[in-house]
Design a protein around this motif. Structure first.
Motif, PDB file in Angstrom:
ATOM      1  N   ALA A   1       0.805  -1.214   0.000  1.00 59.37           N
ATOM      2  CA  ALA A   1       0.000   0.000   0.000  1.00 59.37           C
ATOM      3  C   ALA A   1       0.844   1.272   0.000  1.00 59.37           C
ATOM      4  O   ALA A   1       0.452   2.282  -0.598  1.00 59.37           O
ATOM      5  CB  ALA A   1      -0.933  -0.001   1.215  1.00 59.37           C
ATOM      6  N   LEU A   2       1.989   1.237   0.664  1.00 60.34           N
ATOM      7  CA  LEU A   2       2.815   2.439   0.745  1.00 60.34           C
ATOM      8  C   LEU A   2       3.534   2.696  -0.579  1.00 60.34           C
ATOM      9  O   LEU A   2       3.917   1.746  -1.272  1.00 60.34           O
ATOM     10  CB  LEU A   2       3.853   2.288   1.863  1.00 60.34           C
ATOM     11  N   PRO A   3       3.697   3.952  -0.963  1.00 58.69           N
ATOM     12  CA  PRO A   3       4.459   4.250  -2.185  1.00 58.69           C
ATOM     13  C   PRO A   3       5.847   3.638  -2.112  1.00 58.69           C
ATOM     14  O   PRO A   3       6.465   3.611  -1.035  1.00 58.69           O
ATOM     15  CB  PRO A   3       4.524   5.786  -2.192  1.00 58.69           C
TER      16      PRO A   3
ATOM     17  N   GLY B   1      -6.035  -1.518   2.565  1.00 55.88           N
ATOM     18  CA  GLY B   1      -6.224  -2.614   1.623  1.00 55.88           C
ATOM     19  C   GLY B   1      -6.498  -2.174   0.206  1.00 55.88           C
ATOM     20  O   GLY B   1      -5.996  -2.770  -0.756  1.00 55.88           O
ATOM     21  N   ARG B   2      -7.297  -1.144   0.047  1.00 58.92           N
ATOM     22  CA  ARG B   2      -7.612  -0.696  -1.318  1.00 58.92           C
ATOM     23  C   ARG B   2      -6.367  -0.154  -2.012  1.00 58.92           C
ATOM     24  O   ARG B   2      -6.182  -0.375  -3.215  1.00 58.92           O
ATOM     25  CB  ARG B   2      -8.724   0.357  -1.280  1.00 58.92           C
TER      26      ARG B   2
ATOM     27  N   ALA C   1      -2.160  -1.082  -6.084  1.00 60.35           N
ATOM     28  CA  ALA C   1      -0.753  -1.289  -6.434  1.00 60.35           C
ATOM     29  C   ALA C   1      -0.556  -2.638  -7.106  1.00 60.35           C
ATOM     30  O   ALA C   1       0.187  -2.755  -8.093  1.00 60.35           O
ATOM     31  CB  ALA C   1       0.115  -1.183  -5.185  1.00 60.35           C
ATOM     32  N   ALA C   2      -1.228  -3.664  -6.595  1.00 62.09           N
ATOM     33  CA  ALA C   2      -1.085  -5.003  -7.172  1.00 62.09           C
ATOM     34  C   ALA C   2      -1.686  -5.075  -8.572  1.00 62.09           C
ATOM     35  O   ALA C   2      -1.154  -5.745  -9.452  1.00 62.09           O
ATOM     36  CB  ALA C   2      -1.730  -6.035  -6.251  1.00 62.09           C
ATOM     37  N   LEU C   3      -2.795  -4.376  -8.780  1.00 61.84           N
ATOM     38  CA  LEU C   3      -3.440  -4.401 -10.100  1.00 61.84           C
ATOM     39  C   LEU C   3      -2.675  -3.586 -11.128  1.00 61.84           C
ATOM     40  O   LEU C   3      -2.757  -3.862 -12.324  1.00 61.84           O
ATOM     41  CB  LEU C   3      -4.876  -3.863  -9.988  1.00 61.84           C
ATOM     42  N   ALA C   4      -1.958  -2.577 -10.681  1.00 60.75           N
ATOM     43  CA  ALA C   4      -1.116  -1.765 -11.577  1.00 60.75           C
ATOM     44  C   ALA C   4      -1.889  -1.255 -12.790  1.00 60.75           C
ATOM     45  O   ALA C   4      -1.451  -1.363 -13.934  1.00 60.75           O
ATOM     46  CB  ALA C   4       0.108  -2.563 -12.025  1.00 60.75           C
TER      47      ALA C   4
ATOM     48  N   GLY D   1      -1.016 -13.369  -5.091  1.00 56.89           N
ATOM     49  CA  GLY D   1      -1.637 -14.420  -5.887  1.00 56.89           C
ATOM     50  C   GLY D   1      -3.149 -14.402  -5.811  1.00 56.89           C
ATOM     51  O   GLY D   1      -3.835 -14.565  -6.832  1.00 56.89           O
ATOM     52  N   ARG D   2      -3.712 -14.197  -4.605  1.00 58.90           N
ATOM     53  CA  ARG D   2      -5.162 -14.169  -4.478  1.00 58.90           C
ATOM     54  C   ARG D   2      -5.755 -12.954  -5.167  1.00 58.90           C
ATOM     55  O   ARG D   2      -6.803 -13.041  -5.809  1.00 58.90           O
ATOM     56  CB  ARG D   2      -5.554 -14.188  -2.994  1.00 58.90           C
ATOM     57  N   ILE D   3      -5.105 -11.808  -5.041  1.00 58.79           N
ATOM     58  CA  ILE D   3      -5.579 -10.607  -5.730  1.00 58.79           C
ATOM     59  C   ILE D   3      -5.589 -10.848  -7.236  1.00 58.79           C
ATOM     60  O   ILE D   3      -6.558 -10.509  -7.936  1.00 58.79           O
ATOM     61  CB  ILE D   3      -4.699  -9.392  -5.387  1.00 58.79           C
TER      62      ILE D   3
END
Length: 332
Positions: free
Chosen positions: A28-30, A95-96, A101-104, A196-198
């Motif tokens: 979550a952090l930059p 979380g959001r 970040a994970a979805l990029a 992986g779950r995301i």
């Protein structure tokens, strides 16, 4: 130069909630902020007071002050009354951002919200319950089922993380440093699981429209024709499609698969299994019994088969429909 943050959780043995919480923050952090930040595992009151983000220690929950403990009287609970752990509190606050970040950029805010909510329900809430001594799976009052549930819980993320704690009789020269190293390893595992779950949820969401469009083009509504492999069962369930089989190329591109539709999400059963006479057959034997010349194999459990061509896979599906013991238009 980016200013770093002082991140504090408690030292000593660790549980899944603070490990997963750290993995959430790491996403979550930059990146620049995270690289300049310091993680301190301590119960020192001065260090806790001076920290920028504190979780699972300190006796305070105040999201505005970035304090996320859940051990104090009056600790926050979910709307259904179930308790939070520090993982759930951090997921609600960060979380959001972790999902984004994970979805990029692969999905808008609607996708972010759906992934966040599914992760909260399917992963984070279960970690919260386990950390508060509540079994995510209730007793079934059946010895065999209860034993199976305990085995499953032993393979769940909290168990996988917590086995990395040092054994009680380990006496390293610097135990605190060794525990911190174990914590870092556990956070890598939790973070990989989180990523992986995301990604799996994102992929299923992305597949939904594609599956519906492919179903609309399919010649038989019972046979879903896909141009590529993808998570199709969940979308077919969600849209209540009358699908019994899906036909799609395998990942290597050397064959086309015929997959059976389960009666409910996650089930290992099939609405309509492939014919019993095909079970376990390969190549010429399967081609002879099925009448499909380029048939490759049928799994012994009759949930998947393959042919070398799309036309062959479609022929297997159509033949299986024709051999169904009852009309296969509206199987339960």
């Amino acid at each position: 130069m980016t200013d770093g943050l002082r991140l504090v959780t408690h030292g000593g043995s660790f549980h899944c909630d603070e490990v997963l919480g750290y993995a959430i923050l790491c996403r979550a952090l930059p990146p620049g902020t995270l690289a300049a930040s310091t993680l301190v595992r301590t119960r020192d009151r001065g260090a806790i007071e001076a920290a920028d983000i504190v979780w699972d220690v300190g006796g305070v929950f105040d999201a505005a002050r970035r304090r996320f403990d859940h051990h104090q009287r009056g600790a926050p609970v979910r709307t259904d009354g179930s308790p939070y752990s520090s993982a759930g509190l951090l997921w609600a606050a960060f979380g959001r951002d972790a999902v984004r970040a994970a979805l990029a950029g692969r999905g808008g805010e609607d996708v972010v919200e759906r992934v966040w909510a599914e992760m909260d329900e399917q992963v984070v809430r279960l970690v919260d319950l386990a950390d508060n001594g509540q079994r995510p799976v209730p007793d079934f009052n059946d010895e065999a089922l209860d034993r199976a549930a305990r085995i499953a819980e032993g393979l769940a993320l909290p168990s996988l993380v917590e086995v990395l704690n040092l054994p009680w009789d380990t006496a390293p020269a610097d135990r605190a440093r060794a525990e911190d190293e174990r914590f870092a390893r556990a956070a890598e595992i939790a973070g990989a699981f989180l990523d992986g779950r995301i990604e799996r949820i994102r992929a299923r969401v992305a597949a939904y429209d594609t599956v519906l469009e492919a179903h609309a083009r399919s010649a038989d509504p019972r046979v879903l024709e896909l141009a590529r492999g993808m998570p199709w069962q969940g979308p077919a369930h969600d849209a209540d499609l009358p699908v019994l089989f899906a036909v799609y190329p395998d990942k290597g591109g050397d064959a086309w698969m015929v997959g059976c539709m389960p009666p409910e999400p996650g089930s290992f059963a099939q609405k309509l299994p492939l014919p019993a006479a095909w079970a376990g057959l390969r190549d010429a034997d399967l081609a002879r019994v099925s009448g499909v010349g380029d048939a490759v194999f049928c799994h012994l459990n009759r949930f998947i088969a393959a042919a070398r061509s799309r036309e062959g896979a479609l022929a297997l599906a159509r033949t299986a429909l024709g051999l169904a013991p009852v009309p296969a238009a509206g199987l339960p």
